[in-house]
Design an enzyme around this catalytic site. Structure first.
Site, PDB file in Angstrom:
ATOM      1  N   ASP A  86      30.264 -33.491 -26.397  1.00  0.00           N
ATOM      2  CA  ASP A  86      31.693 -33.607 -26.658  1.00  0.00           C
ATOM      3  C   ASP A  86      32.340 -32.224 -26.469  1.00  0.00           C
ATOM      4  O   ASP A  86      31.866 -31.239 -27.024  1.00  0.00           O
ATOM      5  CB  ASP A  86      31.867 -34.102 -28.109  1.00  0.00           C
ATOM      6  CG  ASP A  86      33.301 -34.490 -28.441  1.00  0.00           C
ATOM      7  OD1 ASP A  86      34.060 -34.818 -27.515  1.00  0.00           O
ATOM      8  OD2 ASP A  86      33.639 -34.486 -29.648  1.00  0.00           O
ATOM      9  N   HIS A  87      33.399 -32.160 -25.696  1.00  0.00           N
ATOM     10  CA  HIS A  87      34.129 -30.906 -25.474  1.00  0.00           C
ATOM     11  C   HIS A  87      33.273 -29.730 -25.009  1.00  0.00           C
ATOM     12  O   HIS A  87      33.289 -28.656 -25.622  1.00  0.00           O
ATOM     13  CB  HIS A  87      34.899 -30.492 -26.734  1.00  0.00           C
ATOM     14  CG  HIS A  87      36.045 -31.389 -27.037  1.00  0.00           C
ATOM     15  ND1 HIS A  87      37.236 -31.340 -26.353  1.00  0.00           N
ATOM     16  CD2 HIS A  87      36.160 -32.402 -27.919  1.00  0.00           C
ATOM     17  CE1 HIS A  87      38.042 -32.274 -26.823  1.00  0.00           C
ATOM     18  NE2 HIS A  87      37.414 -32.942 -27.770  1.00  0.00           N
ATOM     19  N   THR A 111      35.815 -36.945 -37.754  1.00  0.00           N
ATOM     20  CA  THR A 111      36.372 -36.625 -39.071  1.00  0.00           C
ATOM     21  C   THR A 111      36.195 -37.769 -40.077  1.00  0.00           C
ATOM     22  O   THR A 111      35.831 -37.528 -41.232  1.00  0.00           O
ATOM     23  CB  THR A 111      37.875 -36.283 -38.924  1.00  0.00           C
ATOM     24  OG1 THR A 111      38.009 -35.282 -37.908  1.00  0.00           O
ATOM     25  CG2 THR A 111      38.451 -35.744 -40.220  1.00  0.00           C
TER      26      THR A 111
END
Ligand SMILES: [Zn+2]
Length: 284
Positions: free
Chosen positions: A82-83, A233
């Protein structure tokens, strides 16, 4: 590792109009809670680590744990970065066995983003690994990188067309009003923009920053063509919230199994909830 390329999972979701969770792992309990839920729901699964989480856990541990988790699984699982912030880190993940990487060049000017993404796609596709990229800029905080709300920019549909044609990415993350991290109010999603982009590029589209977005809005986004929804989150809050609750009831607890175990169960429950409204249950 018993993995499939992410494109295989997302192309099916694109064709059949549902979304698969891109679920971030931060430690062993996250991984177990997430894969156990996906197996129970008979759902395909995209496990992902941010660069920060891969460094926190340690690359060898990520690979070792995911290998153990997927050895006897009956569901298709992709391991995704991710990212990814650089060509080098994307290559490191591929070399270690990830079946998909995201190269996030969204903070670069368009030309530069296209040029850098293209290099990652060329190398990744040569070894059967999928690539996600991002166009437009999300607000909020991801892995200590913060983007001020006023600097966030929505994805321009015409640029999206050019971007996917020139780079050859397998999935495109777009900015339509979500943000990373915790929201202070309800975010307003630009559904019209999503509809326009999906109509023009006709391929898997990804939504980041979905934690804290009302379920009805995420559902609507999925119905309009979102095929991957990233969640981090929400799971962090479920895990930590459960642990807080346990300590509030009994401050004398010291055995980590007595709070991490229930934390893992809390993540599992959250994953089941997400899979259900994303519509990937029974799609394994
Ligand atoms: Zn993201």
């Amino acid at each position: 590792m018993n993995l499939v390329p992410m494109a295989e999972i997302l192309n099916k979701a694109h064709k059949e109009n549902y979304a698969v969770g891109g679920f971030n792992i931060n430690n062993m309990e996250f991984l177990q809670g997430i894969i156990w839920a996906a197996e129970e729901m008979d759902s395909p699964l995209i496990l992902q680590t941010s660069e920060g989480a891969a460094k926190y856990i340690g690359m060898d541990y990520v690979i070792g744990m995911v290998d153990a988790a997927t050895k006897n699984t009956h569901i298709p699982v992709a391991l995704h970065l991710d990212h990814g912030g650089s060509f080098e880190f994307c290559m490191k993940c591929i070399r270690n066995g990830y079946s998909s990487v995201m190269f996030d060049g969204s903070h670069y000017p368009l030309e530069e983003n296209i040029k850098l993404t293209k290099e990652v796609v060329k190398a990744a596709h040569a070894v059967g690994v999928s690539v996600e990229a991002e166009l437009g800029k999300l607000g909020g905080t991801e892995d200590n990188v913060s983007v001020d709300a006023k600097d966030a920019t929505f994805t321009v549909p015409e640029e999206a067309v050019r971007f996917v044609e020139e780079t050859g990415v397998d999935a495109l993350a777009i900015a339509i009003g979500t943000a990373h991290g915790v929201y202070s109010g309800d975010p307003e999603l630009d559904f019209e923009r999503l509809k326009t982009i999906k109509g023009k590029i006709d391929m898997p589209v990804v939504l980041h920053g979905a934690s804290g977005v009302p379920e009805a809005d995420v559902k609507k986004a999925v119905s309009l063509g979102i095929n991957k929804v990233n969640v981090n989150t929400d799971f962090q809050q479920a895990f930590t919230g459960k642990i807080r609750e346990i300590f509030a009831e009994d401050s004398g607890v010291y055995d980590p199994r007595k709070y991490c175990g229930p934390g893992r169960e809390a993540i599992k429950d959250k994953v089941i909830e997400k899979i259900t409204f994303l519509g990937s249950n029974g799609k394994a």
